[in-house]
Design an enzyme around this catalytic site. Structure first.
Site, PDB file in Angstrom:
ATOM      1  N   SER A 215     -22.466  -2.971  -9.142  1.00 45.15           N
ATOM      2  CA  SER A 215     -22.064  -2.508  -7.810  1.00 45.15           C
ATOM      3  C   SER A 215     -22.977  -3.089  -6.741  1.00 45.15           C
ATOM      4  CB  SER A 215     -22.085  -0.985  -7.741  1.00 45.15           C
ATOM      5  OG  SER A 215     -23.357  -0.493  -8.098  1.00 45.15           O
TER       6      SER A 215
ATOM      7  N   ASN B 188     -28.021   9.352 -11.126  1.00 42.51           N
ATOM      8  CA  ASN B 188     -26.902  10.186 -10.672  1.00 42.51           C
ATOM      9  C   ASN B 188     -27.248  11.032  -9.446  1.00 42.51           C
ATOM     10  OD1 ASN B 188     -25.708   9.055 -12.841  1.00 42.51           O
ATOM     11  ND2 ASN B 188     -25.607  10.921 -14.091  1.00 42.51           N
TER      12      ASN B 188
ATOM     13  N   THR C 257       9.287  13.287  26.137  1.00 41.54           N
ATOM     14  CA  THR C 257       9.496  13.925  24.834  1.00 41.54           C
ATOM     15  C   THR C 257      10.675  13.168  24.232  1.00 41.54           C
ATOM     16  OG1 THR C 257      11.047  15.564  25.668  1.00 41.54           O
ATOM     17  CG2 THR C 257       8.756  16.235  25.644  1.00 41.54           C
ATOM     18  N   HIS C 258      10.674  12.988  22.940  1.00 37.90           N
ATOM     19  CA  HIS C 258      11.695  12.167  22.264  1.00 37.90           C
ATOM     20  C   HIS C 258      11.753  10.749  22.836  1.00 37.90           C
ATOM     21  CE1 HIS C 258      13.383  16.019  20.737  1.00 37.90           C
ATOM     22  NE2 HIS C 258      13.058  16.439  21.942  1.00 37.90           N
TER      23      HIS C 258
ATOM     24  N   SER D 107       0.900 -16.749  22.081  1.00 39.58           N
ATOM     25  CA  SER D 107       1.745 -17.155  20.961  1.00 39.58           C
ATOM     26  C   SER D 107       1.617 -18.664  20.784  1.00 39.58           C
ATOM     27  CB  SER D 107       3.192 -16.774  21.265  1.00 39.58           C
ATOM     28  OG  SER D 107       4.075 -17.645  20.603  1.00 39.58           O
TER      29      SER D 107
ATOM     30  N   LYS E  45       3.880 -15.764  26.394  1.00 42.15           N
ATOM     31  CA  LYS E  45       3.487 -14.509  25.741  1.00 42.15           C
ATOM     32  C   LYS E  45       2.039 -14.108  25.949  1.00 42.15           C
ATOM     33  CE  LYS E  45       5.608 -12.951  22.313  1.00 42.15           C
ATOM     34  NZ  LYS E  45       6.253 -11.698  22.058  1.00 42.15           N
TER      35      LYS E  45
ATOM     36  N   ASN F 187       0.112 -11.033  24.079  1.00 39.08           N
ATOM     37  CA  ASN F 187       0.373  -9.961  23.104  1.00 39.08           C
ATOM     38  C   ASN F 187      -0.753  -8.937  22.997  1.00 39.08           C
ATOM     39  OD1 ASN F 187       2.827 -11.170  22.414  1.00 39.08           O
ATOM     40  ND2 ASN F 187       1.809 -12.530  20.965  1.00 39.08           N
TER      41      ASN F 187
ATOM     42  N   GLU G  49      -2.307  -3.529  18.169  1.00 40.80           N
ATOM     43  CA  GLU G  49      -1.489  -3.664  16.946  1.00 40.80           C
ATOM     44  C   GLU G  49      -2.373  -3.672  15.699  1.00 40.80           C
ATOM     45  OE1 GLU G  49       1.223  -6.995  17.325  1.00 40.80           O
ATOM     46  OE2 GLU G  49       1.596  -6.449  19.383  1.00 40.80           O
TER      47      GLU G  49
ATOM     48  N   TYR H 280     -21.090  13.134 -13.844  1.00 33.23           N
ATOM     49  CA  TYR H 280     -20.934  11.752 -13.385  1.00 33.23           C
ATOM     50  C   TYR H 280     -20.040  10.939 -14.314  1.00 33.23           C
ATOM     51  CZ  TYR H 280     -21.819   7.014 -11.822  1.00 33.23           C
ATOM     52  OH  TYR H 280     -21.642   5.727 -11.361  1.00 33.23           O
TER      53      TYR H 280
ATOM     54  N   GLN I 207     -18.387   5.138  -8.909  1.00 34.11           N
ATOM     55  CA  GLN I 207     -19.013   3.970  -8.277  1.00 34.11           C
ATOM     56  C   GLN I 207     -18.087   3.311  -7.243  1.00 34.11           C
ATOM     57  OE1 GLN I 207     -21.872   1.281 -10.325  1.00 34.11           O
ATOM     58  NE2 GLN I 207     -20.113  -0.061 -10.485  1.00 34.11           N
TER      59      GLN I 207
ATOM     60  N   LYS J 292     -18.342   3.797  -2.771  1.00 38.52           N
ATOM     61  CA  LYS J 292     -19.072   3.130  -1.680  1.00 38.52           C
ATOM     62  C   LYS J 292     -18.192   2.128  -0.910  1.00 38.52           C
ATOM     63  CE  LYS J 292     -22.087   3.669  -4.441  1.00 38.52           C
ATOM     64  NZ  LYS J 292     -21.995   4.712  -5.490  1.00 38.52           N
TER      65      LYS J 292
HETATM   66  N1  ARG Z   1     -24.177   2.328  -9.379  1.00 44.46           N
HETATM   67  C1  ARG Z   1     -23.907   3.672  -9.756  1.00 44.46           C
HETATM   68  C2  ARG Z   1     -22.918   4.282  -8.759  1.00 44.46           C
HETATM   69  O1  ARG Z   1     -22.804   3.822  -7.681  1.00 44.46           O
HETATM   70  C3  ARG Z   1     -25.147   4.481  -9.779  1.00 44.46           C
HETATM   71  C4  ARG Z   1     -25.104   5.621 -10.728  1.00 44.46           C
HETATM   72  C5  ARG Z   1     -25.126   5.157 -12.113  1.00 44.46           C
HETATM   73  N2  ARG Z   1     -25.247   6.233 -13.063  1.00 44.46           N
HETATM   74  C6  ARG Z   1     -24.917   6.059 -14.352  1.00 44.46           C
HETATM   75  N3  ARG Z   1     -25.039   7.100 -15.084  1.00 44.46           N
HETATM   76  N4  ARG Z   1     -24.473   4.961 -14.815  1.00 44.46           N
HETATM   77  O2  ARG Z   1     -22.228   5.204  -9.071  1.00 44.46           O
END
Ligand code: ARG
Length: 458
Positions: free
Chosen positions: A23, A109, A154-155, A276, A282, A284, A289, A316, A321, A324
């Site tokens: 990660s 964790n 409205t509408h 455009s 144009k 835009n 958008e 966990y 993971q 994030k």
């Molecule tokens: N990279 C992991 C995450 O973002 C960290 C936690 C890992 N814990 C484990 N028991 N493998 O979730």
């Protein structure tokens, strides 16, 4: 890739599995939070006599150096499973044996949740700053447009005349609710999980309140298993963002319509529109958008997180993971959208003449005509019916109500007098709605000053 957990393993991880598992490309964004939390953890280990002071000092100084080197761009973050492993192995590489004691009495964790909550807390503060700035823009344009008339719909059919200030203040109220929502969210997330260990707490005599206070958390979590598997705060982050994006997206839709040739209510600045490649004429409204389009991604991220959690057993699991990426992507879309929208609006020119003209067309004073009859003693339902007939008469002759002479008006009801004209003029139709929350300039002025004071408190 060096593994800090490879004691029980006899063969290498497959290269593909390594990449799939890592990660780091995503969570390296949390390096500051990870190092700061580790410094607090090491201080606590010393304070509680779990590691000797000299080793604690070595750890803390080593971590500070790492932070500095990353900030300066001297140290590149790579070759590790995640940011936690990176920092720990870099520390041990730099200070030797003492580095191996940092992970005493904690697990990745509880570490990852601590880092992530710290990151999100900062992010909330940044979003709040952007929201406030945007609300201020809305309020300042509103203050200058208390008498800028436009139709309210409205509408998508013209309903009653309002002012631009009133319309913009409707958005200011929405974003103010968002601001308050972020305020509550901050309080709720401000609870430190560090010390929860892998899932069941720890056997070491740690001081969780000490680390929590060093890291600026108001309280500590009270169930280790919940603390490490909880991602409610991620859902909440994504939901709050979805709500702001939804508000921005509705606004985008109106900006797009107002900029069209059919409405001609606004002229977008050249610096926030595009042309455009084929049609030279144009201009835009791409920014609006894109905000409308990107809103769907944020909704998608919320759905993804809810789906990750649905059916996930405690505590966990690596599924977590994925969280994030969802938050970082959402944060970037949200902050960019808010900033761009804010700047775009500041540079938008409102075509007051067209807006007023549009407000006067479409029988937007029909309700007031009916109200007039009611005030002269007719039951409202009857007044409504008479006015409906009058509107139909006017539609057939392509005339606004106020252009009919009194003798014709009297044919619809003999209670109608000369004062009808002053009662259904644009200025009076808007001005009479001076109830709290109404569109009258006096009422909008009050709501602007209320909002101005309220956002300072958030
Ligand atoms: N990279 C992991 C995450 O973002 C960290 C936690 C890992 N814990 C484990 N028991 N493998 O979730």
């Amino acid at each position: 890739m060096e593994k800090l957990w490879n004691g029980r393993f006899s063969s290498e991880t497959d290269k593909l599995a390594d990449i799939f598992n890592s990660s780091l490309p995503v969570d390296k964004k949390m390096y500051r939070q990870d190092i700061t939390a580790s410094i607090a953890h090491a201080s606590m280990l010393v304070k509680c006599d779990i590691i000797p002071k000299e080793e604690g000092d070595k750890i803390i100084n080593g971590l500070k150096d790492i932070l500095q080197d990353i900030d300066k761009g001297i140290l590149k973050i790579d070759n590790a499973e995640d940011i936690h492993m990176f920092v720990e192995s870099e520390l041990t590489r730099r200070i030797g044996e003492a580095g191996k004691k940092l992970h005493t009495a904690r697990s990745r964790n509880d570490q990852v949740v601590t880092d992530f909550k710290m990151y999100i807390k900062d992010s909330i503060l940044e979003i709040k700053r952007e929201l406030k700035s945007f609300i201020n823009t809305l309020l300042s344009i509103s203050s200058k447009n208390l008498y800028t008339y436009m139709p309210g719909f409205t509408h998508l059919q013209k309903a009653q005349p309002i002012t631009l200030a009133f319309h913009l203040c409707a958005y200011a109220e929405m974003f103010y609710r968002d601001l308050m929502r972020y305020d509550c969210f901050y309080k709720q997330i401000n609870v430190c999980p560090l010390g929860s260990g892998a899932l069941a707490g720890t056997t070491y005599p740690i001081d969780r309140r000490y680390t929590a206070s060093l890291l600026g958390f108001a309280d500590i979590t009270m169930n280790a298993m919940d603390a490490v598997s909880d991602r409610d705060y991620v859902c909440e982050y994504l939901f709050n963002a979805s709500m702001v994006m939804m508000h921005l997206s509705r606004f985008s839709e109106e900006i797009i319509m107002w900029a069209s040739d059919e409405y001609k209510f606004i002229e977008l600045s050249d610096s926030f529109s595009t042309g455009s490649s084929i049609m030279p004429q144009k201009k835009n409204p791409d920014m609006a958008e894109l905000v409308r389009g990107k809103t769907s991604r944020v909704y998608g991220n919320l759905m993804a997180m809810l789906a990750i959690l649905k059916g996930l057993p405690l505590a966990y699991n690596k599924d977590l993971q994925e969280d994030k990426d969802l938050v970082f992507q959402t944060e970037s879309v949200l902050l960019q959208s808010l900033t761009i929208f804010n700047k775009m609006l500041q540079k938008t020119v409102f075509n007051k003449k067209n807006m007023k003209k549009s407000a006067m067309n479409g029988y937007t004073n029909a309700t007031d005509f009916a109200d007039y009859l009611t005030k002269k003693g007719l039951p409202f339902r009857e007044a409504h019916n008479i006015t409906g007939k009058l509107v139909s008469y006017c539609v057939n002759r392509r005339k606004p109500i106020e252009k009919l002479p009194l003798n014709i008006l009297k044919e619809f009801s003999n209670v109608i007098e000369e004062d009808i004209y002053s009662n259904i003029s644009l200025k009076s139709v808007v001005g009479k709605r001076d109830v709290d929350g109404g569109t009258a300039p006096s009422a909008v002025k009050k709501s602007i000053s209320r909002l101005k004071k309220a956002i300072i408190k958030c």
